[in-house]
Design a protein around this motif. Structure first.
Motif, PDB file in Angstrom:
ATOM      1  N   PRO A 125       0.801  -1.229   0.000  1.00  0.00           N
ATOM      2  CA  PRO A 125       0.000   0.000   0.000  1.00  0.00           C
ATOM      3  C   PRO A 125       0.835   1.282   0.000  1.00  0.00           C
ATOM      4  O   PRO A 125       0.364   2.330  -0.433  1.00  0.00           O
ATOM      5  CB  PRO A 125      -0.814  -0.116   1.297  1.00  0.00           C
ATOM      6  CG  PRO A 125      -0.846  -1.571   1.611  1.00  0.00           C
ATOM      7  CD  PRO A 125       0.479  -2.079   1.162  1.00  0.00           C
ATOM      8  N   LYS A 126       2.074   1.204   0.487  1.00  0.00           N
ATOM      9  CA  LYS A 126       2.932   2.394   0.533  1.00  0.00           C
ATOM     10  C   LYS A 126       3.384   2.845  -0.845  1.00  0.00           C
ATOM     11  O   LYS A 126       3.477   4.039  -1.117  1.00  0.00           O
ATOM     12  CB  LYS A 126       4.174   2.114   1.396  1.00  0.00           C
ATOM     13  CG  LYS A 126       3.912   2.107   2.892  1.00  0.00           C
ATOM     14  CD  LYS A 126       5.214   1.885   3.642  1.00  0.00           C
ATOM     15  CE  LYS A 126       5.000   1.835   5.146  1.00  0.00           C
ATOM     16  NZ  LYS A 126       6.258   1.555   5.881  1.00  0.00           N
ATOM     17  N   VAL A 127       3.701   1.870  -1.721  1.00  0.00           N
ATOM     18  CA  VAL A 127       4.367   2.247  -2.980  1.00  0.00           C
ATOM     19  C   VAL A 127       3.725   1.686  -4.246  1.00  0.00           C
ATOM     20  O   VAL A 127       4.099   2.084  -5.344  1.00  0.00           O
ATOM     21  CB  VAL A 127       5.861   1.828  -2.956  1.00  0.00           C
ATOM     22  CG1 VAL A 127       6.627   2.616  -1.913  1.00  0.00           C
ATOM     23  CG2 VAL A 127       6.023   0.329  -2.724  1.00  0.00           C
ATOM     24  N   VAL A 128       2.778   0.779  -4.102  1.00  0.00           N
ATOM     25  CA  VAL A 128       2.197   0.135  -5.289  1.00  0.00           C
ATOM     26  C   VAL A 128       0.708   0.461  -5.387  1.00  0.00           C
ATOM     27  O   VAL A 128      -0.088  -0.022  -4.574  1.00  0.00           O
ATOM     28  CB  VAL A 128       2.392  -1.402  -5.250  1.00  0.00           C
ATOM     29  CG1 VAL A 128       1.883  -2.020  -6.555  1.00  0.00           C
ATOM     30  CG2 VAL A 128       3.855  -1.763  -5.032  1.00  0.00           C
ATOM     31  N   PRO A 129       0.294   1.246  -6.368  1.00  0.00           N
ATOM     32  CA  PRO A 129      -1.141   1.505  -6.553  1.00  0.00           C
ATOM     33  C   PRO A 129      -1.865   0.204  -6.896  1.00  0.00           C
ATOM     34  O   PRO A 129      -1.280  -0.700  -7.509  1.00  0.00           O
ATOM     35  CB  PRO A 129      -1.182   2.478  -7.730  1.00  0.00           C
ATOM     36  CG  PRO A 129       0.204   2.986  -7.888  1.00  0.00           C
ATOM     37  CD  PRO A 129       1.125   1.937  -7.363  1.00  0.00           C
ATOM     38  N   LEU A 130      -3.106   0.116  -6.509  1.00  0.00           N
ATOM     39  CA  LEU A 130      -3.876  -1.097  -6.767  1.00  0.00           C
ATOM     40  C   LEU A 130      -4.033  -1.366  -8.259  1.00  0.00           C
ATOM     41  O   LEU A 130      -4.251  -2.515  -8.672  1.00  0.00           O
ATOM     42  CB  LEU A 130      -5.257  -0.987  -6.102  1.00  0.00           C
ATOM     43  CG  LEU A 130      -6.004  -2.289  -5.806  1.00  0.00           C
ATOM     44  CD1 LEU A 130      -5.152  -3.288  -5.040  1.00  0.00           C
ATOM     45  CD2 LEU A 130      -7.286  -1.984  -5.041  1.00  0.00           C
ATOM     46  N   ASP A 131      -3.873  -0.338  -9.083  1.00  0.00           N
ATOM     47  CA  ASP A 131      -3.982  -0.556 -10.526  1.00  0.00           C
ATOM     48  C   ASP A 131      -2.689  -1.091 -11.143  1.00  0.00           C
ATOM     49  O   ASP A 131      -2.569  -1.206 -12.358  1.00  0.00           O
ATOM     50  CB  ASP A 131      -4.422   0.724 -11.264  1.00  0.00           C
ATOM     51  CG  ASP A 131      -3.409   1.852 -11.181  1.00  0.00           C
ATOM     52  OD1 ASP A 131      -2.332   1.670 -10.563  1.00  0.00           O
ATOM     53  OD2 ASP A 131      -3.688   2.928 -11.737  1.00  0.00           O
ATOM     54  N   ARG A 132      -1.732  -1.487 -10.267  1.00  0.00           N
ATOM     55  CA  ARG A 132      -0.489  -2.117 -10.748  1.00  0.00           C
ATOM     56  C   ARG A 132      -0.320  -3.506 -10.135  1.00  0.00           C
ATOM     57  O   ARG A 132       0.799  -4.012 -10.023  1.00  0.00           O
ATOM     58  CB  ARG A 132       0.733  -1.246 -10.397  1.00  0.00           C
ATOM     59  CG  ARG A 132       0.722   0.160 -10.964  1.00  0.00           C
ATOM     60  CD  ARG A 132       0.776   0.231 -12.478  1.00  0.00           C
ATOM     61  NE  ARG A 132       1.997  -0.310 -13.064  1.00  0.00           N
ATOM     62  CZ  ARG A 132       3.147   0.364 -13.201  1.00  0.00           C
ATOM     63  NH1 ARG A 132       3.240   1.609 -12.753  1.00  0.00           N
ATOM     64  NH2 ARG A 132       4.193  -0.193 -13.803  1.00  0.00           N
ATOM     65  N   GLU A 155      -7.883  -6.149   2.736  1.00  0.00           N
ATOM     66  CA  GLU A 155      -7.575  -5.761   4.121  1.00  0.00           C
ATOM     67  C   GLU A 155      -6.373  -4.812   4.161  1.00  0.00           C
ATOM     68  O   GLU A 155      -6.388  -3.788   4.845  1.00  0.00           O
ATOM     69  CB  GLU A 155      -7.280  -7.026   4.928  1.00  0.00           C
ATOM     70  CG  GLU A 155      -6.906  -6.789   6.376  1.00  0.00           C
ATOM     71  CD  GLU A 155      -6.494  -8.084   7.066  1.00  0.00           C
ATOM     72  OE1 GLU A 155      -5.453  -8.068   7.763  1.00  0.00           O
ATOM     73  OE2 GLU A 155      -7.187  -9.103   6.890  1.00  0.00           O
ATOM     74  N   ALA A 156      -5.316  -5.140   3.400  1.00  0.00           N
ATOM     75  CA  ALA A 156      -4.096  -4.335   3.407  1.00  0.00           C
ATOM     76  C   ALA A 156      -4.327  -2.935   2.847  1.00  0.00           C
ATOM     77  O   ALA A 156      -3.764  -1.950   3.345  1.00  0.00           O
ATOM     78  CB  ALA A 156      -2.998  -5.041   2.616  1.00  0.00           C
ATOM     79  N   TYR A 157      -5.157  -2.838   1.806  1.00  0.00           N
ATOM     80  CA  TYR A 157      -5.408  -1.543   1.154  1.00  0.00           C
ATOM     81  C   TYR A 157      -6.589  -0.791   1.751  1.00  0.00           C
ATOM     82  O   TYR A 157      -6.836   0.358   1.381  1.00  0.00           O
ATOM     83  CB  TYR A 157      -5.623  -1.748  -0.350  1.00  0.00           C
ATOM     84  CG  TYR A 157      -4.338  -1.872  -1.126  1.00  0.00           C
ATOM     85  CD1 TYR A 157      -3.784  -0.787  -1.796  1.00  0.00           C
ATOM     86  CD2 TYR A 157      -3.646  -3.084  -1.178  1.00  0.00           C
ATOM     87  CE1 TYR A 157      -2.595  -0.895  -2.503  1.00  0.00           C
ATOM     88  CE2 TYR A 157      -2.455  -3.209  -1.874  1.00  0.00           C
ATOM     89  CZ  TYR A 157      -1.938  -2.108  -2.540  1.00  0.00           C
ATOM     90  OH  TYR A 157      -0.754  -2.224  -3.226  1.00  0.00           O
ATOM     91  N   GLY A 158      -7.323  -1.444   2.655  1.00  0.00           N
ATOM     92  CA  GLY A 158      -8.453  -0.785   3.279  1.00  0.00           C
ATOM     93  C   GLY A 158      -9.585  -0.501   2.318  1.00  0.00           C
ATOM     94  O   GLY A 158     -10.251   0.539   2.407  1.00  0.00           O
ATOM     95  N   VAL A 159      -9.796  -1.431   1.370  1.00  0.00           N
ATOM     96  CA  VAL A 159     -10.885  -1.285   0.408  1.00  0.00           C
ATOM     97  C   VAL A 159     -11.737  -2.549   0.449  1.00  0.00           C
ATOM     98  O   VAL A 159     -11.385  -3.538   1.096  1.00  0.00           O
ATOM     99  CB  VAL A 159     -10.361  -1.044  -1.022  1.00  0.00           C
ATOM    100  CG1 VAL A 159      -9.534   0.235  -1.087  1.00  0.00           C
ATOM    101  CG2 VAL A 159      -9.534  -2.235  -1.516  1.00  0.00           C
ATOM    102  N   SER A 160     -12.858  -2.530  -0.258  1.00  0.00           N
ATOM    103  CA  SER A 160     -13.732  -3.696  -0.274  1.00  0.00           C
ATOM    104  C   SER A 160     -13.155  -4.805  -1.157  1.00  0.00           C
ATOM    105  O   SER A 160     -12.352  -4.538  -2.064  1.00  0.00           O
ATOM    106  CB  SER A 160     -15.113  -3.309  -0.808  1.00  0.00           C
ATOM    107  OG  SER A 160     -15.033  -2.977  -2.186  1.00  0.00           O
ATOM    108  N   GLU A 161     -13.582  -6.020  -0.900  1.00  0.00           N
ATOM    109  CA  GLU A 161     -13.166  -7.139  -1.740  1.00  0.00           C
ATOM    110  C   GLU A 161     -13.658  -6.937  -3.169  1.00  0.00           C
ATOM    111  O   GLU A 161     -12.957  -7.274  -4.137  1.00  0.00           O
ATOM    112  CB  GLU A 161     -13.701  -8.452  -1.160  1.00  0.00           C
ATOM    113  CG  GLU A 161     -13.068  -8.798   0.180  1.00  0.00           C
ATOM    114  CD  GLU A 161     -13.662 -10.044   0.815  1.00  0.00           C
ATOM    115  OE1 GLU A 161     -14.426 -10.761   0.127  1.00  0.00           O
ATOM    116  OE2 GLU A 161     -13.357 -10.309   1.995  1.00  0.00           O
ATOM    117  N   ALA A 162     -14.835  -6.373  -3.312  1.00  0.00           N
ATOM    118  CA  ALA A 162     -15.387  -6.108  -4.647  1.00  0.00           C
ATOM    119  C   ALA A 162     -14.487  -5.151  -5.424  1.00  0.00           C
ATOM    120  O   ALA A 162     -14.313  -5.295  -6.643  1.00  0.00           O
ATOM    121  CB  ALA A 162     -16.796  -5.542  -4.541  1.00  0.00           C
ATOM    122  N   GLU A 163     -13.900  -4.174  -4.728  1.00  0.00           N
ATOM    123  CA  GLU A 163     -13.012  -3.217  -5.396  1.00  0.00           C
ATOM    124  C   GLU A 163     -11.726  -3.891  -5.856  1.00  0.00           C
ATOM    125  O   GLU A 163     -11.211  -3.607  -6.945  1.00  0.00           O
ATOM    126  CB  GLU A 163     -12.703  -2.043  -4.464  1.00  0.00           C
ATOM    127  CG  GLU A 163     -11.683  -1.045  -4.993  1.00  0.00           C
ATOM    128  CD  GLU A 163     -12.075  -0.388  -6.303  1.00  0.00           C
ATOM    129  OE1 GLU A 163     -11.197   0.199  -6.948  1.00  0.00           O
ATOM    130  OE2 GLU A 163     -13.272  -0.446  -6.707  1.00  0.00           O
TER     131      GLU A 163
END
Length: 257
Positions: free
Chosen positions: A191-198, A232-240
């Protein structure tokens, strides 16, 4: 979800393949990417993906640990399969100096040759790298502006290593069961350095099973556990996580589900 790296053609699944596929679909897996590692496995990968067309997708390549004395013959045969099959990616290829550097020169040559195929055919790469990131990055930099993208499979590195890999446009990090391990630093690093879109999801089945199945045979249905830990690590929903990683697969591997 899409399992972007699963050796489901292996003998570990020979006795219950149909049940494994069924469990994957029931768990919400919509596609499985199956890598070849040598000439023999490329044949089994192609056969399996033909059998499960539209669900299993072939990737063909010569794995660094399979680069041995006859590597040039192996590579020539794999290239013929690539040209004949039109796989979704060249892979699983890369560099691995973890156990031995006996064939270091040959690994470097084989890797670069297959990178050239990806440039020539404009298809992505599925890259395995262990104890060789400097050498891998050095080769990729030569073709940086010509590559169409790919996946750095089984990423387990630190923040600096992640940043170095993300310099390659169109490439994503493959995240698997290690994310769930008790001593893994990935839940903090990513979560610190890798956007979820990568990021894309993977199992590397039958290896690297996530908790609570660690030490047992991994299978594509378990990709759910990786997805849940990422959410859980990114603090977003599983659907996201499902939505974004599927979108990433569409962009990088040209798979739409």
């Amino acid at each position: 979800m899409i399992d972007t790296h699963c050796h489901i053609d292996g003998e570990e699944f020979a006795q219950d393949l149909e049940e494994v596929i069924t469990r994957a679909k029931e768990a919400g897996v919509q596609a499985i990417c199956v890598p070849g590692i040598d000439l023999k496995s490329c044949v089994s990968v192609m056969a399996l993906c033909e059998r499960y067309s539209g669900f299993c997708y072939p990737m063909l390549g010569l794995h660094p640990e399979e680069v041995k004395a006859n590597w040039k013959d192996q590579l020539a045969g794999v290239k013929m399969d690539v040209i004949a099959t039109d796989p979704i990616a060249i892979g699983e290829i890369g560099l691995d100096f973890y156990w031995s550097r006996e064939f270091e020169k040959e690994q470097l040559e084989a890797f670069e040759e297959q990178v050239k195929w990806a440039v020539e055919l404009q298809i992505p790469l599925m890259i395995h790298c262990r104890k060789a990131q400097n050498e891998m990055v050095s080769i990729l930099k030569k073709y940086k502006d010509q590559l169409s993208g790919g996946v750095f499979h089984c990423f387990t590195g630190n923040e600096l290593e992640a940043k170095e890999l993300l310099q390659f446009d169109g490439f994503v990090l493959g995240i698997g069961g290690v994310l769930t391990f008790k001593k893994s630093h990935l839940p903090e690093v990513l979560p610190k350095v890798v956007p979820l879109d990568r990021i894309v999801l993977e199992t590397d089945a039958p290896y690297m099973a996530p908790v609570p199945h660690r030490g047992k045979r991994n299978e594509p249905a378990f990709v759910t556990l990786v997805m849940q830990k990422l959410a859980e690590a990114y603090g977003v929903s599983e659907a996201e996580v499902e939505r974004q990683t599927n979108e990433n697969c569409k962009k990088v591997l040209n798979i739409t589900v």
